[in-house]
Design a protein around this motif. Structure first.
Motif, PDB file in Angstrom:
ATOM      1  N   GLU A 185      -4.023  -6.046   6.583  1.00 48.32           N
ATOM      2  CA  GLU A 185      -4.217  -4.766   6.766  1.00 48.32           C
ATOM      3  C   GLU A 185      -3.783  -4.238   8.108  1.00 48.32           C
ATOM      4  O   GLU A 185      -3.220  -3.086   8.003  1.00 48.32           O
ATOM      5  CB  GLU A 185      -5.613  -4.442   6.390  1.00 48.32           C
ATOM      6  CG  GLU A 185      -6.134  -4.808   5.161  1.00 48.32           C
ATOM      7  CD  GLU A 185      -7.680  -4.246   4.854  1.00 48.32           C
ATOM      8  OE1 GLU A 185      -8.015  -2.984   5.310  1.00 48.32           O
ATOM      9  OE2 GLU A 185      -8.428  -5.024   4.421  1.00 48.32           O
TER      10      GLU A 185
ATOM     11  N   ALA B 125       0.709  -1.335   0.042  1.00 48.79           N
ATOM     12  CA  ALA B 125      -0.076   0.044  -0.046  1.00 48.79           C
ATOM     13  C   ALA B 125       0.953   1.111   0.085  1.00 48.79           C
ATOM     14  O   ALA B 125       2.073   1.302   0.470  1.00 48.79           O
ATOM     15  CB  ALA B 125      -1.148   0.019   1.148  1.00 48.79           C
TER      16      ALA B 125
ATOM     17  N   VAL C  92      -4.858   1.654   0.936  1.00 46.30           N
ATOM     18  CA  VAL C  92      -5.578   0.905  -0.113  1.00 46.30           C
ATOM     19  C   VAL C  92      -4.693  -0.280  -0.562  1.00 46.30           C
ATOM     20  O   VAL C  92      -3.661  -0.040  -1.273  1.00 46.30           O
ATOM     21  CB  VAL C  92      -5.759   1.708  -1.567  1.00 46.30           C
ATOM     22  CG1 VAL C  92      -6.399   1.098  -2.521  1.00 46.30           C
ATOM     23  CG2 VAL C  92      -6.706   3.189  -1.338  1.00 46.30           C
TER      24      VAL C  92
ATOM     25  N   LYS D 298      -4.021   9.020   5.061  1.00 52.41           N
ATOM     26  CA  LYS D 298      -4.950   8.760   4.221  1.00 52.41           C
ATOM     27  C   LYS D 298      -5.146   7.176   4.500  1.00 52.41           C
ATOM     28  O   LYS D 298      -4.158   6.391   4.756  1.00 52.41           O
ATOM     29  CB  LYS D 298      -4.718   8.947   2.649  1.00 52.41           C
ATOM     30  CG  LYS D 298      -4.805  10.408   1.972  1.00 52.41           C
ATOM     31  CD  LYS D 298      -4.790  10.262   0.743  1.00 52.41           C
ATOM     32  CE  LYS D 298      -4.793  11.604   0.225  1.00 52.41           C
ATOM     33  NZ  LYS D 298      -4.606  11.487  -1.273  1.00 52.41           N
TER      34      LYS D 298
ATOM     35  N   LYS E  52      -3.157  -3.284  -2.298  1.00 55.97           N
ATOM     36  CA  LYS E  52      -3.218  -4.164  -3.194  1.00 55.97           C
ATOM     37  C   LYS E  52      -2.154  -5.299  -3.458  1.00 55.97           C
ATOM     38  O   LYS E  52      -1.445  -5.196  -2.662  1.00 55.97           O
ATOM     39  CB  LYS E  52      -2.762  -3.300  -4.457  1.00 55.97           C
ATOM     40  CG  LYS E  52      -3.864  -2.029  -4.605  1.00 55.97           C
ATOM     41  CD  LYS E  52      -3.134  -1.081  -5.700  1.00 55.97           C
ATOM     42  CE  LYS E  52      -3.959   0.133  -5.931  1.00 55.97           C
ATOM     43  NZ  LYS E  52      -3.434   1.010  -7.010  1.00 55.97           N
TER      44      LYS E  52
END
Length: 96
Positions: A47, A25, A73, A70, A75
């Motif tokens: 995560e 990420a 995300v 932020k 991946k």
């Protein structure tokens, strides 16, 4: 049947990883400042561990007190664009 999993090689450690198991990420501040990226092999707790690594990167980069990240995300490497690949650190040594 000649199926093979896509692989990613770490040129420094000479280790090889399955691209679909190498999770990563970008780490960005809310203001859009890119701090880098974090990565790890998928282990079912990905995560949370990537978030811990992102917080460490935030501290290591000397971000201002209270700087907000932020949302990550997450991946796998098969989703990385050619521009993103050089940002992703190897899980073997932590270097891009």
């Amino acid at each position: 049947d000649n199926f093979s999993d896509p692989m990613v090689d770490c040129t420094k450690s000479k280790k090889r990883f399955r691209a679909d198991q190498l999770m990563w990420a970008k780490v960005e501040l809310e203001d859009g400042t890119l701090l880098g990226a974090v990565s790890m092999l998928d282990d079912g707790n990905t995560e949370q561990q990537l978030m811990e690594a992102a917080k460490k990167l935030l501290k290591d980069k000397g971000a201002a007190e209270g700087a907000a990240l932020k949302p990550l995300v997450v991946k796998d490497m098969t989703e990385a664009t050619p521009e993103e690949i050089p940002l992703v650190p190897s899980p073997a040594n932590g270097e891009p």
